[in-house]
Write an enzyme that holds these catalytic residues in place. Structure first.
Site, short mmCIF file in Angstrom:
data_model
loop_
_atom_site.label_atom_id
_atom_site.label_comp_id
_atom_site.label_asym_id
_atom_site.label_seq_id
_atom_site.Cartn_x
_atom_site.Cartn_y
_atom_site.Cartn_z
N GLU A 1 0.83 -1.20 0.00
CA GLU A 1 0.00 0.00 0.00
C GLU A 1 0.87 1.26 0.00
O GLU A 1 1.99 1.25 0.49
CB GLU A 1 -0.92 -0.01 1.22
N CYS B 1 3.49 8.66 1.24
CA CYS B 1 4.01 7.69 2.20
C CYS B 1 4.29 6.37 1.46
O CYS B 1 3.38 5.76 0.92
CB CYS B 1 2.98 7.51 3.30
N CYS C 1 6.46 -7.03 7.44
CA CYS C 1 7.58 -6.53 8.26
C CYS C 1 8.07 -7.67 9.13
O CYS C 1 7.27 -8.47 9.62
CB CYS C 1 7.09 -5.36 9.13
N CYS D 1 5.98 -4.88 16.19
CA CYS D 1 5.53 -3.85 17.13
C CYS D 1 4.05 -4.13 17.42
O CYS D 1 3.26 -4.30 16.48
CB CYS D 1 5.74 -2.46 16.55
N CYS E 1 1.05 -2.11 15.85
CA CYS E 1 1.10 -1.81 14.41
C CYS E 1 0.44 -2.92 13.59
O CYS E 1 0.75 -4.10 13.77
CB CYS E 1 2.56 -1.64 13.99
N GLY F 1 6.69 -1.87 6.38
CA GLY F 1 8.06 -2.37 6.43
C GLY F 1 9.03 -1.48 7.19
O GLY F 1 8.73 -0.34 7.52
N GLU F 2 10.18 -2.07 7.48
CA GLU F 2 11.26 -1.35 8.16
C GLU F 2 12.29 -0.98 7.09
O GLU F 2 13.04 -1.84 6.61
CB GLU F 2 11.87 -2.25 9.26
N SER G 1 11.61 6.77 8.36
CA SER G 1 11.23 6.44 9.73
C SER G 1 11.72 5.05 10.06
O SER G 1 11.53 4.10 9.29
CB SER G 1 9.71 6.51 9.87
N SER H 1 10.77 5.92 15.63
CA SER H 1 9.55 5.46 16.30
C SER H 1 9.89 5.16 17.75
O SER H 1 10.29 4.06 18.07
CB SER H 1 9.04 4.19 15.62
N LEU H 2 9.73 6.15 18.59
CA LEU H 2 10.17 6.01 19.98
C LEU H 2 9.11 5.30 20.83
O LEU H 2 9.34 4.22 21.33
CB LEU H 2 10.50 7.39 20.54
N HIS H 3 8.00 5.95 21.02
CA HIS H 3 6.79 5.37 21.61
C HIS H 3 6.85 5.01 23.10
O HIS H 3 5.83 4.69 23.69
CB HIS H 3 6.30 4.14 20.83
N ASN I 1 -3.97 4.87 15.84
CA ASN I 1 -4.98 4.54 14.84
C ASN I 1 -5.39 3.08 15.02
O ASN I 1 -4.57 2.20 14.83
CB ASN I 1 -4.41 4.75 13.44
N CYS J 1 -1.19 6.08 9.81
CA CYS J 1 0.02 5.40 10.29
C CYS J 1 -0.31 4.06 10.92
O CYS J 1 -1.18 3.97 11.77
CB CYS J 1 0.67 6.19 11.42
N1 SAH Z 1 8.89 0.60 10.20
C1 SAH Z 1 9.11 1.97 10.29
C2 SAH Z 1 8.26 2.80 9.36
C3 SAH Z 1 6.83 2.41 9.18
S1 SAH Z 1 5.74 2.69 10.53
C4 SAH Z 1 8.92 2.44 11.72
O1 SAH Z 1 8.45 1.65 12.53
O2 SAH Z 1 9.29 3.57 12.00
C5 SAH Z 1 5.42 4.45 10.47
C6 SAH Z 1 5.03 5.05 11.81
O3 SAH Z 1 3.70 4.69 12.19
C7 SAH Z 1 5.91 4.59 12.95
O4 SAH Z 1 6.24 5.64 13.82
C8 SAH Z 1 5.03 3.61 13.66
O5 SAH Z 1 5.45 3.39 14.95
C9 SAH Z 1 3.69 4.30 13.56
N2 SAH Z 1 2.56 3.42 13.82
C10 SAH Z 1 2.49 2.08 13.62
N3 SAH Z 1 1.26 1.64 13.96
C11 SAH Z 1 0.53 2.69 14.35
C12 SAH Z 1 -0.82 2.87 14.76
N4 SAH Z 1 -1.66 1.85 14.79
N5 SAH Z 1 -1.23 4.11 15.07
C13 SAH Z 1 -0.39 5.17 14.96
N6 SAH Z 1 0.89 5.08 14.56
C14 SAH Z 1 1.36 3.85 14.26
FE1 SF4 Z 2 7.35 -2.85 11.27
FE2 SF4 Z 2 7.37 -0.17 11.73
FE3 SF4 Z 2 5.13 -1.61 12.09
FE4 SF4 Z 2 7.16 -1.91 13.78
S1 SF4 Z 2 5.94 -0.02 13.46
S2 SF4 Z 2 5.95 -3.58 12.87
S3 SF4 Z 2 8.89 -1.69 12.42
S4 SF4 Z 2 6.19 -1.30 10.16
#
Ligand code: SAH
Ligand code: SF4
Length: 408
Positions: free
Chosen positions: A122, A135, A142, A146, A149, A207-208, A239, A261-263, A338, A381
Protein backbone atom coordinates in the site's frame (compact mmCIF):
# COMPACT_ATOMS: atom_id res chain seq x y z
CA UNK A 1 -17.79 10.93 10.53
CA UNK A 2 -16.53 8.06 8.53
CA UNK A 3 -17.23 7.76 4.86
CA UNK A 4 -15.33 6.68 1.82
CA UNK A 5 -15.82 7.75 -1.72
CA UNK A 6 -16.39 4.65 -3.79
CA UNK A 7 -13.24 2.62 -4.23
CA UNK A 8 -12.27 2.41 -7.86
CA UNK A 9 -12.07 -1.19 -8.79
CA UNK A 10 -9.03 -2.50 -10.61
CA UNK A 11 -10.96 -2.85 -13.84
CA UNK A 12 -11.22 0.90 -14.37
CA UNK A 13 -7.48 1.31 -14.08
CA UNK A 14 -5.99 -1.68 -15.75
CA UNK A 15 -5.79 -0.07 -19.19
CA UNK A 16 -3.29 2.47 -17.84
CA UNK A 17 -1.51 -0.12 -15.81
CA UNK A 18 -1.25 -3.34 -17.68
CA UNK A 19 -0.68 -6.52 -15.78
CA UNK A 20 2.82 -7.82 -15.28
CA UNK A 21 4.76 -9.18 -18.19
CA UNK A 22 8.03 -10.98 -18.67
CA UNK A 23 9.85 -7.85 -19.84
CA UNK A 24 11.60 -5.65 -17.27
CA UNK A 25 10.36 -2.13 -16.74
CA UNK A 26 12.61 0.88 -17.21
CA UNK A 27 10.35 3.01 -15.01
CA UNK A 28 11.92 3.21 -11.57
CA UNK A 29 15.41 2.03 -12.48
CA UNK A 30 18.65 3.70 -11.46
CA UNK A 31 20.88 5.14 -14.20
CA UNK A 32 23.17 2.18 -13.84
CA UNK A 33 20.47 -0.42 -14.37
CA UNK A 34 18.87 1.62 -17.11
CA UNK A 35 22.26 1.63 -18.86
CA UNK A 36 22.38 -2.17 -18.68
CA UNK A 37 18.99 -2.48 -20.35
CA UNK A 38 19.92 0.05 -23.04
CA UNK A 39 23.12 -1.91 -23.76
CA UNK A 40 21.15 -5.12 -23.96
CA UNK A 41 18.89 -3.44 -26.52
CA UNK A 42 21.98 -2.98 -28.70
CA UNK A 43 22.81 0.68 -28.16
CA UNK A 44 26.56 1.21 -28.83
CA UNK A 45 28.59 1.92 -25.70
CA UNK A 46 29.47 5.50 -26.69
CA UNK A 47 25.78 6.39 -26.96
CA UNK A 48 24.60 4.74 -23.75
CA UNK A 49 25.03 7.77 -21.52
CA UNK A 50 23.22 10.10 -23.87
CA UNK A 51 20.36 7.66 -24.47
CA UNK A 52 19.92 7.09 -20.74
CA UNK A 53 19.77 10.87 -20.19
CA UNK A 54 17.00 11.10 -22.77
CA UNK A 55 15.06 8.21 -21.29
CA UNK A 56 15.60 9.57 -17.81
CA UNK A 57 13.94 12.88 -18.69
CA UNK A 58 11.03 11.23 -20.44
CA UNK A 59 10.41 8.87 -17.56
CA UNK A 60 11.11 11.08 -14.55
CA UNK A 61 10.39 14.62 -15.79
CA UNK A 62 7.61 14.07 -18.31
CA UNK A 63 6.18 10.88 -16.81
CA UNK A 64 5.52 9.18 -20.14
CA UNK A 65 4.41 5.59 -20.09
CA UNK A 66 4.95 4.72 -23.74
CA UNK A 67 8.06 4.72 -25.91
CA UNK A 68 6.06 6.34 -28.72
CA UNK A 69 5.89 9.57 -26.74
CA UNK A 70 9.70 9.92 -26.77
CA UNK A 71 9.92 12.15 -29.79
CA UNK A 72 13.67 12.78 -29.71
CA UNK A 73 14.49 9.07 -29.67
CA UNK A 74 14.73 7.52 -33.13
CA UNK A 75 11.84 5.32 -34.25
CA UNK A 76 14.22 2.44 -34.69
CA UNK A 77 15.52 2.63 -31.14
CA UNK A 78 12.02 3.04 -29.73
CA UNK A 79 11.01 -0.21 -31.44
CA UNK A 80 14.10 -2.00 -30.19
CA UNK A 81 13.60 -0.76 -26.64
CA UNK A 82 9.99 -1.90 -26.70
CA UNK A 83 11.23 -5.39 -27.56
CA UNK A 84 13.40 -5.51 -24.45
CA UNK A 85 11.50 -3.58 -21.85
CA UNK A 86 8.41 -1.66 -20.86
CA UNK A 87 7.51 1.45 -18.91
CA UNK A 88 5.00 -0.20 -16.62
CA UNK A 89 4.41 0.76 -13.02
CA UNK A 90 3.13 -1.42 -10.18
CA UNK A 91 -0.44 -2.36 -11.02
CA UNK A 92 -3.20 -0.58 -9.14
CA UNK A 93 -5.58 -3.05 -7.55
CA UNK A 94 -7.71 -0.48 -5.72
CA UNK A 95 -7.70 3.23 -5.19
CA UNK A 96 -9.50 4.63 -2.18
CA UNK A 97 -10.14 8.27 -1.51
CA UNK A 98 -10.85 9.40 2.03
CA UNK A 99 -13.33 12.08 2.91
CA UNK A 100 -10.29 14.26 3.79
CA UNK A 101 -8.69 13.79 0.36
CA UNK A 102 -6.14 11.19 1.47
CA UNK A 103 -5.68 8.53 -1.18
CA UNK A 104 -4.58 4.98 -0.68
CA UNK A 105 -3.53 2.64 -3.42
CA UNK A 106 -3.19 -1.08 -3.12
CA UNK A 107 -0.50 -2.04 -5.60
CA UNK A 108 0.32 -5.42 -7.05
CA UNK A 109 3.96 -6.14 -7.73
CA UNK A 110 5.29 -8.52 -10.34
CA UNK A 111 5.31 -12.10 -9.10
CA UNK A 112 8.70 -13.73 -8.79
CA UNK A 113 9.35 -17.32 -9.75
CA UNK A 114 9.05 -18.80 -6.27
CA UNK A 115 6.10 -16.70 -5.15
CA UNK A 116 2.71 -18.38 -4.98
CA UNK A 117 1.02 -15.13 -5.90
CA UNK A 118 1.87 -11.55 -6.70
CA UNK A 119 2.64 -9.61 -3.52
CA UNK A 120 0.75 -6.41 -2.75
CA UNK A 121 1.70 -3.23 -0.93
CA UNK A 122 0.00 0.00 0.00
CA UNK A 123 0.99 3.57 -0.69
CA UNK A 124 -0.72 6.68 0.68
CA UNK A 125 -0.95 10.30 -0.49
CA UNK A 126 -1.84 12.98 2.03
CA UNK A 127 -2.67 16.40 0.56
CA UNK A 128 -2.55 19.54 2.66
CA UNK A 129 -2.88 23.14 1.62
CA UNK A 130 0.84 23.85 1.50
CA UNK A 131 2.23 20.39 0.84
CA UNK A 132 1.50 16.92 -0.46
CA UNK A 133 3.09 13.99 1.31
CA UNK A 134 3.56 10.59 -0.20
CA UNK A 135 4.01 7.69 2.20
CA UNK A 136 5.96 4.82 0.65
CA UNK A 137 6.27 1.17 1.61
CA UNK A 138 9.67 -0.48 1.63
CA UNK A 139 8.76 -4.10 2.33
CA UNK A 140 5.78 -6.40 1.88
CA UNK A 141 4.95 -7.00 5.54
CA UNK A 142 7.58 -6.53 8.26
CA UNK A 143 9.91 -8.80 10.24
CA UNK A 144 9.39 -6.71 13.33
CA UNK A 145 6.34 -7.15 15.49
CA UNK A 146 5.53 -3.85 17.13
CA UNK A 147 2.41 -4.73 19.06
CA UNK A 148 0.38 -1.63 18.14
CA UNK A 149 1.10 -1.81 14.41
CA UNK A 150 -1.15 -3.48 11.87
CA UNK A 151 1.69 -4.11 9.44
CA UNK A 152 3.52 -5.92 12.24
CA UNK A 153 0.86 -8.63 12.22
CA UNK A 154 1.77 -9.48 8.64
CA UNK A 155 4.83 -11.66 8.15
CA UNK A 156 7.59 -10.35 5.93
CA UNK A 157 6.94 -11.51 2.41
CA UNK A 158 9.87 -9.75 0.79
CA UNK A 159 11.84 -6.57 0.29
CA UNK A 160 10.76 -4.22 -2.48
CA UNK A 161 13.10 -3.62 -5.42
CA UNK A 162 14.30 -0.13 -6.29
CA UNK A 163 11.83 0.13 -9.16
CA UNK A 164 8.98 -1.02 -6.93
CA UNK A 165 9.73 1.77 -4.46
CA UNK A 166 10.18 4.43 -7.16
CA UNK A 167 7.18 2.92 -8.95
CA UNK A 168 4.96 4.01 -6.06
CA UNK A 169 5.96 7.62 -6.73
CA UNK A 170 5.21 7.24 -10.44
CA UNK A 171 1.80 5.70 -9.79
CA UNK A 172 0.90 8.50 -7.39
CA UNK A 173 2.03 11.16 -9.87
CA UNK A 174 0.00 9.50 -12.61
CA UNK A 175 -3.13 9.36 -10.49
CA UNK A 176 -3.04 12.89 -9.06
CA UNK A 177 -1.80 14.50 -12.27
CA UNK A 178 1.59 15.60 -10.96
CA UNK A 179 3.38 15.68 -14.33
CA UNK A 180 3.89 18.84 -16.42
CA UNK A 181 0.71 19.58 -18.34
CA UNK A 182 -1.27 16.79 -16.67
CA UNK A 183 -4.71 17.60 -15.39
CA UNK A 184 -5.76 17.09 -11.80
CA UNK A 185 -8.26 14.32 -11.09
CA UNK A 186 -11.80 15.37 -11.87
CA UNK A 187 -13.19 14.17 -8.55
CA UNK A 188 -12.63 17.55 -6.89
CA UNK A 189 -10.61 16.19 -3.97
CA UNK A 190 -8.16 18.46 -2.25
CA UNK A 191 -4.67 19.01 -3.69
CA UNK A 192 -1.98 21.41 -2.49
CA UNK A 193 -2.09 24.94 -3.86
CA UNK A 194 1.51 25.06 -5.17
CA UNK A 195 2.81 23.85 -8.48
CA UNK A 196 3.97 20.48 -7.17
CA UNK A 197 1.47 18.06 -5.78
CA UNK A 198 4.02 15.75 -4.17
CA UNK A 199 6.38 17.92 -2.15
CA UNK A 200 7.40 15.45 0.56
CA UNK A 201 8.15 11.76 0.81
CA UNK A 202 8.00 9.75 4.01
CA UNK A 203 9.22 6.18 4.30
CA UNK A 204 6.51 5.35 6.80
CA UNK A 205 4.44 2.78 4.96
CA UNK A 206 4.77 -0.96 5.27
CA UNK A 207 8.06 -2.37 6.43
CA UNK A 208 11.26 -1.35 8.16
CA UNK A 209 13.19 0.65 5.54
CA UNK A 210 16.58 0.15 7.17
CA UNK A 211 16.16 -3.61 6.69
CA UNK A 212 16.00 -2.96 2.95
CA UNK A 213 18.81 -0.46 3.08
CA UNK A 214 20.39 -0.61 -0.39
CA UNK A 215 17.16 -0.62 -2.37
CA UNK A 216 15.63 2.20 -0.33
CA UNK A 217 18.85 4.24 -0.63
CA UNK A 218 19.01 3.75 -4.40
CA UNK A 219 15.31 4.56 -4.74
CA UNK A 220 15.78 7.81 -2.81
CA UNK A 221 18.75 8.63 -5.07
CA UNK A 222 16.44 8.28 -8.06
CA UNK A 223 13.75 10.35 -6.32
CA UNK A 224 16.17 13.16 -5.51
CA UNK A 225 18.03 13.21 -8.84
CA UNK A 226 18.08 16.85 -9.97
CA UNK A 227 17.58 15.92 -13.62
CA UNK A 228 14.58 13.77 -12.83
CA UNK A 229 12.02 13.66 -10.02
CA UNK A 230 14.03 16.32 -8.14
CA UNK A 231 12.69 15.72 -4.66
CA UNK A 232 14.78 17.55 -2.09
CA UNK A 233 16.45 15.21 0.42
CA UNK A 234 15.38 17.64 3.12
CA UNK A 235 11.83 16.75 2.21
CA UNK A 236 12.41 13.02 2.38
CA UNK A 237 12.08 11.40 5.81
CA UNK A 238 12.97 7.85 6.68
CA UNK A 239 11.23 6.44 9.73
CA UNK A 240 12.86 3.60 11.62
CA UNK A 241 11.86 1.55 14.62
CA UNK A 242 15.50 1.81 15.69
CA UNK A 243 17.88 -0.33 13.63
CA UNK A 244 20.81 1.30 15.41
CA UNK A 245 23.75 -0.04 13.35
CA UNK A 246 22.25 1.32 10.11
CA UNK A 247 21.27 4.79 11.32
CA UNK A 248 24.66 6.46 10.89
CA UNK A 249 25.26 4.73 7.57
CA UNK A 250 21.87 5.95 6.32
CA UNK A 251 22.85 9.50 7.21
CA UNK A 252 26.13 9.17 5.35
CA UNK A 253 24.92 7.35 2.27
CA UNK A 254 21.41 8.76 1.84
CA UNK A 255 21.39 11.95 3.91
CA UNK A 256 17.63 12.29 4.26
CA UNK A 257 15.76 13.50 7.29
CA UNK A 258 15.25 10.93 10.02
CA UNK A 259 12.30 9.94 12.20
CA UNK A 260 12.49 7.54 15.10
CA UNK A 261 9.55 5.46 16.30
CA UNK A 262 10.17 6.01 19.98
CA UNK A 263 6.79 5.37 21.61
CA UNK A 264 8.15 4.70 25.11
CA UNK A 265 10.61 6.32 27.47
CA UNK A 266 11.55 3.20 29.46
CA UNK A 267 13.26 0.12 28.14
CA UNK A 268 10.85 -2.32 29.82
CA UNK A 269 7.84 -0.77 28.08
CA UNK A 270 9.63 -0.20 24.76
CA UNK A 271 10.72 -3.86 24.81
CA UNK A 272 7.04 -4.76 24.56
CA UNK A 273 5.82 -2.07 22.19
CA UNK A 274 8.80 -2.01 19.82
CA UNK A 275 10.54 -5.37 20.39
CA UNK A 276 13.68 -4.40 18.45
CA UNK A 277 14.42 -2.41 21.60
CA UNK A 278 15.59 -5.64 23.24
CA UNK A 279 18.41 -5.69 20.72
CA UNK A 280 19.10 -1.96 20.59
CA UNK A 281 17.92 -0.31 23.81
CA UNK A 282 17.04 3.35 24.28
CA UNK A 283 20.49 4.56 25.32
CA UNK A 284 22.08 3.15 22.16
CA UNK A 285 19.29 4.47 19.97
CA UNK A 286 19.54 7.99 21.35
CA UNK A 287 23.29 7.87 21.01
CA UNK A 288 22.97 7.04 17.32
CA UNK A 289 20.60 10.00 16.99
CA UNK A 290 23.03 12.36 18.69
CA UNK A 291 25.61 11.37 16.10
CA UNK A 292 23.32 11.33 13.06
CA UNK A 293 25.29 12.93 10.22
CA UNK A 294 24.09 16.44 9.48
CA UNK A 295 21.81 16.72 12.51
CA UNK A 296 21.41 20.34 13.64
CA UNK A 297 18.72 22.71 14.83
CA UNK A 298 17.86 23.31 11.19
CA UNK A 299 17.76 19.55 10.51
CA UNK A 300 16.08 18.02 13.50
CA UNK A 301 15.25 14.39 14.09
CA UNK A 302 11.56 13.67 14.51
CA UNK A 303 10.59 11.46 17.42
CA UNK A 304 7.29 9.72 16.90
CA UNK A 305 5.25 8.85 19.94
CA UNK A 306 2.00 6.95 19.50
CA UNK A 307 -0.55 7.80 22.18
CA UNK A 308 -1.81 4.57 23.74
CA UNK A 309 -4.46 4.91 26.41
CA UNK A 310 -3.19 3.94 29.85
CA UNK A 311 0.01 2.47 28.38
CA UNK A 312 2.46 5.31 27.66
CA UNK A 313 0.43 8.49 28.07
CA UNK A 314 1.02 9.65 31.66
CA UNK A 315 2.34 13.13 32.35
CA UNK A 316 5.34 11.62 34.13
CA UNK A 317 6.18 9.96 30.81
CA UNK A 318 5.76 13.27 28.99
CA UNK A 319 8.28 14.85 31.34
CA UNK A 320 10.64 11.91 30.93
CA UNK A 321 10.35 12.21 27.16
CA UNK A 322 11.49 15.82 27.27
CA UNK A 323 14.33 14.89 29.61
CA UNK A 324 15.51 12.01 27.40
CA UNK A 325 15.67 14.18 24.29
CA UNK A 326 17.55 17.05 25.91
CA UNK A 327 20.60 17.89 23.83
CA UNK A 328 19.32 16.23 20.65
CA UNK A 329 18.00 18.59 17.95
CA UNK A 330 14.52 17.11 18.00
CA UNK A 331 10.93 17.50 16.92
CA UNK A 332 8.26 15.52 18.71
CA UNK A 333 5.32 14.08 16.87
CA UNK A 334 2.51 12.77 19.03
CA UNK A 335 0.48 10.35 16.95
CA UNK A 336 -3.01 9.47 18.12
CA UNK A 337 -3.16 5.68 17.97
CA UNK A 338 -4.98 4.54 14.84
CA UNK A 339 -7.04 1.49 15.67
CA UNK A 340 -7.29 -1.55 13.43
CA UNK A 341 -9.44 -4.67 13.57
CA UNK A 342 -8.36 -6.99 16.36
CA UNK A 343 -6.10 -4.64 18.32
CA UNK A 344 -6.24 -4.51 22.11
CA UNK A 345 -4.94 -0.95 22.29
CA UNK A 346 -7.04 2.18 22.40
CA UNK A 347 -6.15 5.74 21.57
CA UNK A 348 -5.55 8.04 24.55
CA UNK A 349 -8.43 10.36 25.40
CA UNK A 350 -8.18 13.69 23.65
CA UNK A 351 -7.95 15.56 26.96
CA UNK A 352 -4.99 13.41 27.95
CA UNK A 353 -3.26 13.97 24.60
CA UNK A 354 -3.69 17.71 25.12
CA UNK A 355 -2.21 17.59 28.62
CA UNK A 356 0.68 15.45 27.37
CA UNK A 357 1.20 17.88 24.48
CA UNK A 358 1.16 20.77 26.95
CA UNK A 359 4.15 19.37 28.82
CA UNK A 360 5.97 18.87 25.54
CA UNK A 361 5.02 22.36 24.32
CA UNK A 362 6.18 24.01 27.50
CA UNK A 363 9.57 22.38 26.96
CA UNK A 364 9.83 24.27 23.67
CA UNK A 365 8.52 21.79 21.10
CA UNK A 366 5.89 23.32 18.81
CA UNK A 367 2.47 21.88 17.86
CA UNK A 368 3.41 18.23 18.14
CA UNK A 369 0.12 16.38 17.60
CA UNK A 370 -0.24 14.81 14.19
CA UNK A 371 -3.82 14.90 12.95
CA UNK A 372 -4.78 11.44 11.79
CA UNK A 373 -5.45 11.38 8.07
CA UNK A 374 -7.31 8.85 6.02
CA UNK A 375 -8.44 6.82 9.03
CA UNK A 376 -11.68 5.97 7.29
CA UNK A 377 -9.79 4.05 4.61
CA UNK A 378 -7.24 2.54 7.01
CA UNK A 379 -4.58 4.73 5.42
CA UNK A 380 -3.29 6.27 8.63
CA UNK A 381 0.02 5.40 10.29
CA UNK A 382 0.32 1.78 11.20
CA UNK A 383 -2.93 0.73 9.58
CA UNK A 384 -1.41 -0.50 6.36
CA UNK A 385 -1.53 -4.15 5.69
CA UNK A 386 -1.90 -6.24 2.59
CA UNK A 387 -2.03 -9.82 1.51
CA UNK A 388 -3.14 -12.14 4.28
CA UNK A 389 -6.32 -10.38 5.32
CA UNK A 390 -6.96 -9.01 1.89
CA UNK A 391 -10.52 -9.26 0.67
CA UNK A 392 -11.20 -11.35 -2.40
CA UNK A 393 -12.16 -9.36 -5.48
CA UNK A 394 -15.83 -10.23 -5.09
CA UNK A 395 -15.84 -9.08 -1.48
CA UNK A 396 -14.02 -5.92 -2.48
CA UNK A 397 -16.85 -4.98 -4.77
CA UNK A 398 -19.26 -5.28 -1.88
CA UNK A 399 -16.93 -3.23 0.28
CA UNK A 400 -16.80 -0.31 -2.09
CA UNK A 401 -19.24 1.74 -0.13
CA UNK A 402 -18.46 0.24 3.20
CA UNK A 403 -17.15 2.53 5.86
CA UNK A 404 -14.39 2.22 8.36
CA UNK A 405 -11.74 0.56 6.31
CA UNK A 406 -14.00 -1.49 4.16
CA UNK A 407 -11.28 -1.96 1.58
CA UNK A 408 -8.75 -3.50 3.88
N1 SAH B 1 8.89 0.60 10.20
C1 SAH B 1 9.11 1.97 10.29
C2 SAH B 1 8.26 2.80 9.36
C3 SAH B 1 6.83 2.41 9.18
S1 SAH B 1 5.74 2.69 10.53
C4 SAH B 1 8.92 2.44 11.72
O1 SAH B 1 8.45 1.65 12.53
O2 SAH B 1 9.29 3.57 12.00
C5 SAH B 1 5.42 4.45 10.47
C6 SAH B 1 5.03 5.05 11.81
O3 SAH B 1 3.70 4.69 12.19
C7 SAH B 1 5.91 4.59 12.95
O4 SAH B 1 6.24 5.64 13.82
C8 SAH B 1 5.03 3.61 13.66
O5 SAH B 1 5.45 3.39 14.95
C9 SAH B 1 3.69 4.30 13.56
N2 SAH B 1 2.56 3.42 13.82
C10 SAH B 1 2.49 2.08 13.62
N3 SAH B 1 1.26 1.64 13.96
C11 SAH B 1 0.53 2.69 14.35
C12 SAH B 1 -0.82 2.87 14.76
N4 SAH B 1 -1.66 1.85 14.79
N5 SAH B 1 -1.23 4.11 15.07
C13 SAH B 1 -0.39 5.17 14.96
N6 SAH B 1 0.89 5.08 14.56
C14 SAH B 1 1.36 3.85 14.26
FE1 SF4 C 1 7.35 -2.85 11.27
FE2 SF4 C 1 7.37 -0.17 11.73
FE3 SF4 C 1 5.13 -1.61 12.09
FE4 SF4 C 1 7.16 -1.91 13.78
S1 SF4 C 1 5.94 -0.02 13.46
S2 SF4 C 1 5.95 -3.58 12.87
S3 SF4 C 1 8.89 -1.69 12.42
S4 SF4 C 1 6.19 -1.30 10.16
Amino acid sequence: MVAVLPTRAASGLSADHPAESAKPTLAGLTRERMSDVVRAAGVPEKQVRMRVSQLWRWIYVSGVSSFDAMTDVSKDLRVRLAEYCELTRPQIVTEQISIDGTRKWLLRLPKRGHEARAPEVECVYIPEEDRGTLCLSSQVGCTLTCTFCHTGTQKLVRNLDVEEIVGQILVAKDRIGDWPGASAPADGTMLPVGERKITNIVLMGMGEPLYNFDNVRDAMDVASDGEGLSMSKRRITLSTSGVVPEIGRWGEEAGTMLAISLHAVRDDLRDTLVPINKKYPLAELLDACRHYPGVSNARRITFEYVMLKGVNDSLAEARELVRLLAGIPAKINLIPFNPWPGTDYACSDWAQIEKFADVVNKAGYASPVRTPRGRDILAACGQLKSESLRLRASERGAANNVQDGGGD
